[in-house]
Design an enzyme around this catalytic site. Sequence first.
Site, PDB file in Angstrom:
ATOM      1  N   TYR A   9      12.806  33.515 -17.761  1.00 49.88           N
ATOM      2  CA  TYR A   9      11.719  33.776 -16.811  1.00 49.88           C
ATOM      3  C   TYR A   9      11.945  32.974 -15.523  1.00 49.88           C
ATOM      4  O   TYR A   9      11.833  33.520 -14.417  1.00 49.88           O
ATOM      5  CB  TYR A   9      10.381  33.408 -17.451  1.00 49.88           C
ATOM      6  CG  TYR A   9       9.177  33.774 -16.605  1.00 49.88           C
ATOM      7  CD1 TYR A   9       8.809  35.102 -16.410  1.00 49.88           C
ATOM      8  CD2 TYR A   9       8.391  32.783 -16.013  1.00 49.88           C
ATOM      9  CE1 TYR A   9       7.688  35.436 -15.649  1.00 49.88           C
ATOM     10  CE2 TYR A   9       7.274  33.116 -15.252  1.00 49.88           C
ATOM     11  CZ  TYR A   9       6.929  34.437 -15.071  1.00 49.88           C
ATOM     12  OH  TYR A   9       5.829  34.774 -14.307  1.00 49.88           O
ATOM     13  N   LYS A  27      12.560  34.524 -11.769  1.00 54.21           N
ATOM     14  CA  LYS A  27      11.670  34.270 -10.633  1.00 54.21           C
ATOM     15  C   LYS A  27      12.378  33.462  -9.545  1.00 54.21           C
ATOM     16  O   LYS A  27      12.103  33.657  -8.351  1.00 54.21           O
ATOM     17  CB  LYS A  27      10.394  33.555 -11.103  1.00 54.21           C
ATOM     18  CG  LYS A  27       9.523  34.410 -12.017  1.00 54.21           C
ATOM     19  CD  LYS A  27       9.025  35.682 -11.322  1.00 54.21           C
ATOM     20  CE  LYS A  27       8.012  36.438 -12.160  1.00 54.21           C
ATOM     21  NZ  LYS A  27       7.509  37.662 -11.507  1.00 54.21           N
TER      22      LYS A  27
HETATM   23  P1  NAD Z   1       0.157  41.468 -17.042  1.00 56.45           P
HETATM   24  O1  NAD Z   1       1.024  41.541 -18.247  1.00 56.45           O
HETATM   25  O2  NAD Z   1      -1.306  41.483 -17.188  1.00 56.45           O
HETATM   26  O3  NAD Z   1       0.542  42.634 -16.006  1.00 56.45           O
HETATM   27  C1  NAD Z   1       1.867  42.988 -15.767  1.00 56.45           C
HETATM   28  C2  NAD Z   1       1.893  44.457 -15.407  1.00 56.45           C
HETATM   29  O4  NAD Z   1       3.247  44.849 -15.162  1.00 56.45           O
HETATM   30  C3  NAD Z   1       1.364  45.333 -16.527  1.00 56.45           C
HETATM   31  O5  NAD Z   1       0.535  46.330 -15.980  1.00 56.45           O
HETATM   32  C4  NAD Z   1       2.635  45.946 -17.104  1.00 56.45           C
HETATM   33  O6  NAD Z   1       2.418  47.200 -17.705  1.00 56.45           O
HETATM   34  C5  NAD Z   1       3.488  46.046 -15.861  1.00 56.45           C
HETATM   35  N1  NAD Z   1       4.902  46.193 -16.174  1.00 56.45           N
HETATM   36  C6  NAD Z   1       5.646  45.447 -17.011  1.00 56.45           C
HETATM   37  N2  NAD Z   1       6.893  45.912 -17.062  1.00 56.45           N
HETATM   38  C7  NAD Z   1       6.945  46.980 -16.224  1.00 56.45           C
HETATM   39  C8  NAD Z   1       7.965  47.876 -15.860  1.00 56.45           C
HETATM   40  N3  NAD Z   1       9.202  47.801 -16.372  1.00 56.45           N
HETATM   41  N4  NAD Z   1       7.682  48.860 -14.958  1.00 56.45           N
HETATM   42  C9  NAD Z   1       6.439  48.963 -14.447  1.00 56.45           C
HETATM   43  N5  NAD Z   1       5.430  48.141 -14.770  1.00 56.45           N
HETATM   44  C10 NAD Z   1       5.682  47.162 -15.662  1.00 56.45           C
HETATM   45  O7  NAD Z   1       0.646  40.155 -16.279  1.00 56.45           O
HETATM   46  P2  NAD Z   1       0.115  39.400 -14.964  1.00 56.45           P
HETATM   47  O8  NAD Z   1      -0.222  38.036 -15.375  1.00 56.45           O
HETATM   48  O9  NAD Z   1      -0.869  40.221 -14.247  1.00 56.45           O
HETATM   49  O10 NAD Z   1       1.494  39.305 -14.155  1.00 56.45           O
HETATM   50  C11 NAD Z   1       1.753  40.020 -12.974  1.00 56.45           C
HETATM   51  C12 NAD Z   1       2.893  39.336 -12.238  1.00 56.45           C
HETATM   52  O11 NAD Z   1       2.520  38.002 -11.916  1.00 56.45           O
HETATM   53  C13 NAD Z   1       4.176  39.235 -13.065  1.00 56.45           C
HETATM   54  O12 NAD Z   1       5.290  39.446 -12.213  1.00 56.45           O
HETATM   55  C14 NAD Z   1       4.155  37.795 -13.538  1.00 56.45           C
HETATM   56  O13 NAD Z   1       5.444  37.303 -13.795  1.00 56.45           O
HETATM   57  C15 NAD Z   1       3.519  37.112 -12.356  1.00 56.45           C
HETATM   58  N6  NAD Z   1       2.924  35.821 -12.659  1.00 56.45           N
HETATM   59  C16 NAD Z   1       1.923  35.718 -13.578  1.00 56.45           C
HETATM   60  C17 NAD Z   1       1.378  34.455 -13.837  1.00 56.45           C
HETATM   61  C18 NAD Z   1       0.274  34.253 -14.829  1.00 56.45           C
HETATM   62  O14 NAD Z   1      -0.027  33.073 -15.138  1.00 56.45           O
HETATM   63  N7  NAD Z   1      -0.368  35.287 -15.350  1.00 56.45           N
HETATM   64  C19 NAD Z   1       1.864  33.335 -13.165  1.00 56.45           C
HETATM   65  C20 NAD Z   1       2.888  33.494 -12.239  1.00 56.45           C
HETATM   66  C21 NAD Z   1       3.402  34.739 -11.998  1.00 56.45           C
END
Ligand code: NAD
Length: 272
Positions: free
Chosen positions: A177, A181
Amino acid sequence: MKRPGSPLSRAAGEGREGVLRGRGDFDLTGRVCIVTGGGRGIGRAIAEGLARHGGTLVLAGRTEATLTDAASAIGERAGIQVADVAREADVLALRDAVVARFGRIDVLVNNAGINPIFRGIERTSLEEWQSIIDINLTGTFLCCKHLGEAMVGQGKGSIINISSVAGHVGLLRSVPYCASKGGVEMLTRALALDWAKRGVRVNTLAPGWVDTDLTHGLLEHDVHGRRLLDHTPMGRFATAGDMVGAAVFLASDASAYMTGQSLLIDGGWTAD
Ligand code: NAD
């Protein structure tokens, strides 16, 4: 491209409604915005925020029902397109559908991402590594390449790559991960240079710990959740809504002179 509910009523470029409402440089009226992974979590919150600022939204993701639910909540200015960002054919189909419908792409939020494992590298398989790199990094590459090219053609656009604190500092038991990133951060800077004179800005929004389906189990965990909270200077985890202001800023003309940068929205995590 499917349009749940009533048809999209406002085409790109129409109206100065947002300016009249006082949104000023943050106004997105008539801007065509694509949010990948826009059906839930951070992507859904950002999509709703861009719509509140006047944007016309296309939610792209793998699960039609989830996308439809999110688009219906936004209303008539949202449509959906089923697409897996790791599949080039899906990304090309997404580009073609949006360009055919609107003739342009103004904002791209590369939000789709996964982090399915928390374990040391010794117990991480090549398949697990590859699946995370494929979606988080290669998916961002494919969307920047094919959707961003439409922006270059029109001489204006804003790309927001959703990175993470994990793109800036190491996190325990998260080698793939963090690598993905970190790659998104450097992809962003390099692409920003390539397109700086062509009107397309490329930045990252790097969240700290946000309570979503992706992280809920970890953040609720007695030991690990407490450790993460103790290390967060602001003393709380973020909500997906905490990411919206920064996304609207990066999408809009309010950030017109900003490219190749990373906005850390992390409650102070990386200030420590
Ligand atoms: P989440 O799992 O709720 O949402 C992720 C979304 O991406 C989902 O709708 C999923 O279906 C979609 N997805 C996954 N693989 C896919 C693909 N191959 N094609 C199309 N869509 C796809 O997660 P989140 O927490 O909302 O995360 C969103 C972004 O934020 C991610 O990139 C994650 O790495 C980043 N992020 C999240 C956090 C956290 O603490 N939640 C922190 C830092 C970064």
